[in-house]
Motif scaffolding. Structure first.
Motif, short mmCIF file in Angstrom:
data_model
loop_
_atom_site.label_atom_id
_atom_site.label_comp_id
_atom_site.label_asym_id
_atom_site.label_seq_id
_atom_site.Cartn_x
_atom_site.Cartn_y
_atom_site.Cartn_z
N PRO A 190 -2.87 18.20 4.44
CA PRO A 190 -1.89 18.23 3.34
C PRO A 190 -0.86 17.11 3.45
CG PRO A 190 -2.14 20.43 4.29
CD PRO A 190 -2.88 19.47 5.17
N THR A 191 -0.47 16.77 4.66
CA THR A 191 0.53 15.71 4.86
C THR A 191 -0.01 14.37 4.38
OG1 THR A 191 1.39 16.89 6.78
CG2 THR A 191 2.02 14.57 6.55
N LEU A 192 -1.22 14.03 4.79
CA LEU A 192 -1.81 12.75 4.38
C LEU A 192 -2.00 12.68 2.87
CD1 LEU A 192 -4.47 12.32 7.21
CD2 LEU A 192 -2.29 11.10 6.96
N LEU A 193 -2.48 13.77 2.28
CA LEU A 193 -2.67 13.78 0.83
C LEU A 193 -1.33 13.71 0.10
CD1 LEU A 193 -5.59 16.33 0.66
CD2 LEU A 193 -5.68 13.92 -0.01
N MET A 194 -0.32 14.38 0.63
CA MET A 194 1.01 14.32 0.02
C MET A 194 1.54 12.88 0.01
SD MET A 194 4.62 15.93 1.35
CE MET A 194 4.44 15.00 2.85
N ILE A 195 1.36 12.18 1.11
CA ILE A 195 1.82 10.78 1.19
C ILE A 195 1.12 9.94 0.12
CG2 ILE A 195 1.74 8.69 2.63
CD1 ILE A 195 2.16 10.64 5.07
N LEU A 196 -0.19 10.09 0.02
CA LEU A 196 -0.95 9.32 -0.99
C LEU A 196 -0.51 9.67 -2.41
CD1 LEU A 196 -4.46 9.56 0.69
CD2 LEU A 196 -3.03 7.51 0.49
N ILE A 197 -0.29 10.94 -2.68
CA ILE A 197 0.14 11.39 -4.01
C ILE A 197 1.51 10.81 -4.36
CG2 ILE A 197 0.85 13.42 -5.35
CD1 ILE A 197 -1.44 14.94 -3.77
N VAL A 198 2.44 10.88 -3.42
CA VAL A 198 3.79 10.36 -3.68
C VAL A 198 3.76 8.86 -3.90
CG1 VAL A 198 6.07 10.00 -2.65
CG2 VAL A 198 5.00 12.26 -2.52
N VAL A 199 2.97 8.14 -3.11
CA VAL A 199 2.87 6.68 -3.31
C VAL A 199 2.32 6.38 -4.70
CG1 VAL A 199 1.63 4.60 -2.55
CG2 VAL A 199 2.73 6.08 -0.87
N TRP A 208 -3.44 4.36 -11.34
CA TRP A 208 -2.65 5.09 -10.36
C TRP A 208 -2.69 6.59 -10.67
CZ3 TRP A 208 1.27 8.30 -11.75
CH2 TRP A 208 1.75 8.17 -13.06
N LEU A 209 -2.67 6.96 -11.96
CA LEU A 209 -2.69 8.38 -12.35
C LEU A 209 -4.04 9.00 -12.01
CD1 LEU A 209 -1.30 10.81 -13.62
CD2 LEU A 209 -2.07 9.99 -15.85
N ALA A 213 2.51 8.26 -7.38
CA ALA A 213 3.47 8.67 -8.42
C ALA A 213 4.69 7.77 -8.48
CB ALA A 213 3.91 10.11 -8.17
N VAL A 214 5.12 7.26 -7.34
CA VAL A 214 6.37 6.48 -7.31
C VAL A 214 6.10 4.98 -7.42
CG1 VAL A 214 8.40 5.91 -5.92
CG2 VAL A 214 7.57 8.27 -6.00
N VAL A 215 5.18 4.47 -6.62
CA VAL A 215 4.92 3.01 -6.58
C VAL A 215 4.00 2.58 -7.70
CG1 VAL A 215 4.06 1.13 -5.14
CG2 VAL A 215 5.31 3.02 -4.07
N LYS A 216 3.07 3.47 -8.11
CA LYS A 216 2.07 3.15 -9.14
C LYS A 216 1.41 1.80 -8.84
CE LYS A 216 4.51 5.66 -12.79
NZ LYS A 216 5.50 6.34 -12.00
N PRO A 217 0.70 1.72 -7.69
CA PRO A 217 0.20 0.42 -7.23
C PRO A 217 -0.87 -0.22 -8.11
CG PRO A 217 -0.65 2.18 -5.85
CD PRO A 217 0.33 2.80 -6.79
N PHE A 218 -1.51 0.54 -8.98
CA PHE A 218 -2.51 -0.06 -9.89
C PHE A 218 -2.66 0.77 -11.13
CE2 PHE A 218 -4.61 2.08 -6.31
CZ PHE A 218 -5.30 3.08 -6.94
#
Length: 179
Positions: A163-172, A119-120, A174-179
């Protein structure tokens, strides 16, 4: 005669205030690192979030300026005002906020996670892409300053979404850490 915000003096004062704010921010970081409070991680994380929020605000606002600037006749007073606004946004907010975001983010990635985790790595990739958008906007500021913009308002409307789309991906990441 009333002083206008596009005059040199207000610009110099804004620049001085920005340098003072950055110096205070950096002084706070030095004090925190020397003091080594038990919650240093939380302080660094908070300052990182503040820097990222400032960077994102600038990245979301800049293409809006470009959209309006494309409608202004080159050399007109309106165009010159947009040039000044774009330059100040880039130099006073966007660049310092990006640099501080990167510094603190890399420190957190190293000190907390040892640069480990899928995720990082994904988050860092998205931050690199966000930095590429930043660089693209920086080049556009220079093109507009030379009255050499070749992009349409429609292009800048689409770029406003990057920037909006990248921000969403970055926050997901950082917060969810999906893998």
């Amino acid at each position: 005669m009333t002083e206008r915000q596009t005059d040199a003096r207000p610009g110099n004062r804004a620049r001085a205030r920005a340098f003072i704010a950055i110096a205070l921010f950096l002084a706070l970081l030095v004090v925190l690192f020397l003091w080594q409070p038990d919650n240093l991680y939380l302080w660094i994380k908070a300052l990182h979030i503040i820097a990222v929020m400032s960077w994102m605000a600038a990245l979301l606002y800049m293409p809006r300026l470009f959209i309006y600037h494309t409608d202004a006749a080159p050399g007109s007073e309106q165009s010159e005002t947009f040039k000044m606004m774009e330059r100040r946004l880039l130099k006073v907010i966007m660049n310092p906020a990006m640099m501080i975001s990167w510094m603190l983010g890399l420190y957190l990635a190293w000190s907390v996670y040892g640069f480990q985790g899928g995720w990082l790595h994904a988050k860092l990739l998205f931050v690199v892409l966000l930095t590429a958008v930043h660089i693209s906007f920086s080049r556009a500021v220079r093109a507009f300053a030379r009255d050499e913009n070749t992009r349409s308002a429609r292009y800048w409307r689409l770029m406003n979404e990057a920037p909006t789309l990248l921000m969403i991906l970055i926050v997901v990441m950082a917060v969810v850490k999906p893998f």
